[in-house]
Scaffold this motif. Sequence first.
Motif, PDB file in Angstrom:
ATOM      1  N   ALA A 276       0.830  -1.200   0.000  1.00 12.32           N
ATOM      2  CA  ALA A 276       0.000   0.000   0.000  1.00 12.32           C
ATOM      3  C   ALA A 276       0.867   1.253   0.000  1.00 12.32           C
ATOM      4  CB  ALA A 276      -0.929  -0.011   1.210  1.00 12.32           C
ATOM      5  N   LYS A 277       1.935   1.214   0.777  1.00  9.98           N
ATOM      6  CA  LYS A 277       2.817   2.376   0.849  1.00  9.98           C
ATOM      7  C   LYS A 277       3.579   2.573  -0.455  1.00  9.98           C
ATOM      8  CE  LYS A 277       6.642   4.265   3.595  1.00  9.98           C
ATOM      9  NZ  LYS A 277       7.569   3.993   4.733  1.00  9.98           N
ATOM     10  N   ALA A 278       3.993   1.463  -1.066  1.00 10.73           N
ATOM     11  CA  ALA A 278       4.810   1.554  -2.282  1.00 10.73           C
ATOM     12  C   ALA A 278       3.975   1.816  -3.526  1.00 10.73           C
ATOM     13  CB  ALA A 278       5.607   0.263  -2.462  1.00 10.73           C
ATOM     14  N   LEU A 279       2.731   1.311  -3.547  1.00  5.37           N
ATOM     15  CA  LEU A 279       1.964   1.334  -4.792  1.00  5.37           C
ATOM     16  C   LEU A 279       0.545   1.865  -4.644  1.00  5.37           C
ATOM     17  CD1 LEU A 279       3.046  -2.245  -5.905  1.00  5.37           C
ATOM     18  CD2 LEU A 279       3.704  -0.141  -7.079  1.00  5.37           C
ATOM     19  N   GLY A 280       0.102   2.085  -3.419  1.00  4.52           N
ATOM     20  CA  GLY A 280      -1.320   2.343  -3.208  1.00  4.52           C
ATOM     21  C   GLY A 280      -1.861   3.588  -3.876  1.00  4.52           C
ATOM     22  N   ASP A 281      -1.117   4.674  -3.946  1.00  3.70           N
ATOM     23  CA  ASP A 281      -1.651   5.938  -4.453  1.00  3.70           C
ATOM     24  C   ASP A 281      -1.102   6.307  -5.819  1.00  3.70           C
ATOM     25  OD1 ASP A 281       0.906   6.314  -3.648  1.00  3.70           O
ATOM     26  OD2 ASP A 281       0.560   8.227  -2.608  1.00  3.70           O
ATOM     27  N   ARG A 282      -0.590   5.371  -6.554  1.00  2.00           N
ATOM     28  CA  ARG A 282       0.020   5.711  -7.834  1.00  2.00           C
ATOM     29  C   ARG A 282      -1.053   5.835  -8.923  1.00  2.00           C
ATOM     30  NH1 ARG A 282       0.909   2.175 -11.871  1.00  2.00           N
ATOM     31  NH2 ARG A 282       0.101   0.056 -11.614  1.00  2.00           N
ATOM     32  N   ASP A 283      -0.668   6.445 -10.030  1.00  2.51           N
ATOM     33  CA  ASP A 283      -1.532   6.584 -11.201  1.00  2.51           C
ATOM     34  C   ASP A 283      -1.453   5.294 -12.003  1.00  2.51           C
ATOM     35  OD1 ASP A 283      -2.901   7.242 -13.465  1.00  2.51           O
ATOM     36  OD2 ASP A 283      -1.550   8.864 -14.108  1.00  2.51           O
ATOM     37  N   ARG A 284      -2.559   4.536 -12.018  1.00  3.08           N
ATOM     38  CA  ARG A 284      -2.539   3.231 -12.690  1.00  3.08           C
ATOM     39  C   ARG A 284      -2.562   3.338 -14.209  1.00  3.08           C
ATOM     40  NH1 ARG A 284      -4.983  -1.850  -9.486  1.00  3.08           N
ATOM     41  NH2 ARG A 284      -4.269  -1.288  -7.400  1.00  3.08           N
ATOM     42  N   ALA A 285      -2.652   4.523 -14.705  1.00  2.00           N
ATOM     43  CA  ALA A 285      -2.542   4.694 -16.159  1.00  2.00           C
ATOM     44  C   ALA A 285      -1.097   4.566 -16.625  1.00  2.00           C
ATOM     45  CB  ALA A 285      -3.122   6.046 -16.577  1.00  2.00           C
ATOM     46  N   ARG A 286      -0.168   4.697 -15.673  1.00  2.01           N
ATOM     47  CA  ARG A 286       1.249   4.556 -15.995  1.00  2.01           C
ATOM     48  C   ARG A 286       1.682   3.107 -15.824  1.00  2.01           C
ATOM     49  NH1 ARG A 286       4.914   8.706 -15.818  1.00  2.01           N
ATOM     50  NH2 ARG A 286       6.351   7.512 -14.529  1.00  2.01           N
ATOM     51  N   ALA A 287       2.654   2.698 -16.628  1.00  2.00           N
ATOM     52  CA  ALA A 287       3.242   1.365 -16.448  1.00  2.00           C
ATOM     53  C   ALA A 287       4.015   1.333 -15.145  1.00  2.00           C
ATOM     54  CB  ALA A 287       4.155   1.034 -17.620  1.00  2.00           C
ATOM     55  N   SER A 288       4.170   0.136 -14.584  1.00  2.00           N
ATOM     56  CA  SER A 288       4.883   0.009 -13.303  1.00  2.00           C
ATOM     57  C   SER A 288       5.764  -1.217 -13.305  1.00  2.00           C
ATOM     58  CB  SER A 288       3.885  -0.074 -12.143  1.00  2.00           C
ATOM     59  OG  SER A 288       3.020  -1.183 -12.311  1.00  2.00           O
ATOM     60  N   VAL A 289       6.922  -1.051 -12.690  1.00  2.00           N
ATOM     61  CA  VAL A 289       7.884  -2.140 -12.502  1.00  2.00           C
ATOM     62  C   VAL A 289       8.175  -2.226 -11.010  1.00  2.00           C
ATOM     63  CG1 VAL A 289      10.195  -2.994 -13.004  1.00  2.00           C
ATOM     64  CG2 VAL A 289       8.888  -1.829 -14.795  1.00  2.00           C
ATOM     65  N   LEU A 290       8.067  -3.431 -10.450  1.00  2.00           N
ATOM     66  CA  LEU A 290       8.261  -3.647  -9.021  1.00  2.00           C
ATOM     67  C   LEU A 290       9.511  -4.480  -8.776  1.00  2.00           C
ATOM     68  CD1 LEU A 290       7.202  -3.603  -6.036  1.00  2.00           C
ATOM     69  CD2 LEU A 290       6.050  -5.772  -6.584  1.00  2.00           C
ATOM     70  N   LEU A 291      10.353  -4.041  -7.833  1.00  2.00           N
ATOM     71  CA  LEU A 291      11.505  -4.820  -7.392  1.00  2.00           C
ATOM     72  C   LEU A 291      11.128  -5.494  -6.081  1.00  2.00           C
ATOM     73  CD1 LEU A 291      14.378  -2.204  -7.967  1.00  2.00           C
ATOM     74  CD2 LEU A 291      13.217  -3.683  -9.636  1.00  2.00           C
ATOM     75  N   ALA A 292      11.151  -6.817  -6.057  1.00  2.00           N
ATOM     76  CA  ALA A 292      10.816  -7.588  -4.853  1.00  2.00           C
ATOM     77  C   ALA A 292      11.666  -8.844  -4.868  1.00  2.00           C
ATOM     78  CB  ALA A 292       9.334  -7.949  -4.820  1.00  2.00           C
ATOM     79  N   HIS A 293      12.383  -9.079  -3.788  1.00  2.00           N
ATOM     80  CA  HIS A 293      13.350 -10.175  -3.781  1.00  2.00           C
ATOM     81  C   HIS A 293      12.712 -11.534  -4.043  1.00  2.00           C
ATOM     82  CE1 HIS A 293      16.819 -12.570  -2.831  1.00  2.00           C
ATOM     83  NE2 HIS A 293      16.199 -13.151  -1.807  1.00  2.00           N
TER      84      HIS A 293
END
Length: 437
Positions: free
Chosen positions: A338-355
């Motif tokens: 939620a902190k990392a992704l919760g309020d972002r604009d979902r119209a933009r592409a997203s790349v997540l780094l997670a081990h």
Amino acid sequence: MTVLVFVLVALAVLALLALVHRWLWIRLVRDTGLTGWARRTGTAAFIALPLLSVAALTAGRAGAPFLLQQVVSWPGYLWLAVLLYLTLAMLALEPVRAVWLRRLRAASPAPATAPAPAPEPVRVPDTAPDPQSRPASRPESRPEPDREPAPAASEGTASGATGTTRWVFVARTLGGVAAAAALATVGQGTYGVLRGPRVKRVTVPLARLPRAQHGFRIAVVSDVHLGPVLGRAHTQRIVDTINSTQPDLVAVVGDLVDGDVADLGPAAEPLARIRSRHGSFFVTGNHEYFSGAQQWVDHVRELGLHPLENARTEMPGFDLAGVNDVAGEREGHGPDFAKALGDRDRARASVLLAHQPVVIHDAVRYGVDLQLSGHTHGGQMWPGEYLADLANPTVAGLERYGDTQLYVSRGAGAWGPPVRVGAPSDITVVELASYQT
């Protein structure tokens, strides 16, 4: 309760190791007919090597001096790799051994038995003896000299193995084949790690990526595992490989180290020379939490990497986010989507780094286009990939989960034995592709 379970599991593992070493000692020392110094040396090796392995596994956790960790880690960890493939080879050769020995038994002639001596005939005198005549003195009987018993029939000798029974020849032949196969496998796997990772290239199309960012290159680096075995030279090889790809962005997705900054700071120093257009980013792995995550977060920041602790930053054409590893939950610093992704604009592409790949379902829920992970090592040493498959949704490579794609790197280093078999190390250059025209 957790401590009790850990103790029980540890005791079970130690018991299994003891049984495996005992069985290998029987096959490779006792059955091969070793005597004298050779037998003593073999027996000592089957006692000392497992002790070194246990020391390698526990020295860091026990707070042993780093120099001592280095001394025990190389032989201890390498023996674990040799033990794995030696055991597999011996198990594979057991049917051969059984068939070979059965044929030898069938071919061995039954021992010959000497015929019983025929009884001497009784001679009857023609006339009765004269009672007045004195019996002729008989010569004093003398015992026959002792005769040495014939040596037991040997099972035969193998050509080129004078004085060695066929049974011992079988044990030595199969033991030699197994040892040669194990050593060759481990030698090749060690060379693969020490030469450094190779570059792997993957194209990943993202529906929401702007056309202007078509071809954006992300160098994915995971599971370097700097420690008592892999040090500064290994880091330098990785940095040289990264820079040779001329990436737009570098993503270090966890398990960078196994140890403290005080011991491994010099080994990590070459990371400061990574070059990319939009910087280098870092997220924690489970081994950072074994080593003291906060000290490494602070240190990589000093080296010029940007830690993403449940955070997000804007890149040209997409959002780059990172979450802490799930191992951080014990310290209250686990992943926070939620902190990392919760309020972002979902119209933009997203790349997540997670081990760890296991968080892919959270990534799907938050509409992530691409998750970049490591952790699995691709199994590192065959047949480890089958075990890794039980605990991870994807062991290596690119897979799709709904509208989210997951790429899992095999990693650039190795944990424990510096050996890789069937899972070569790599640095993956992920090239983003746009569907938009």
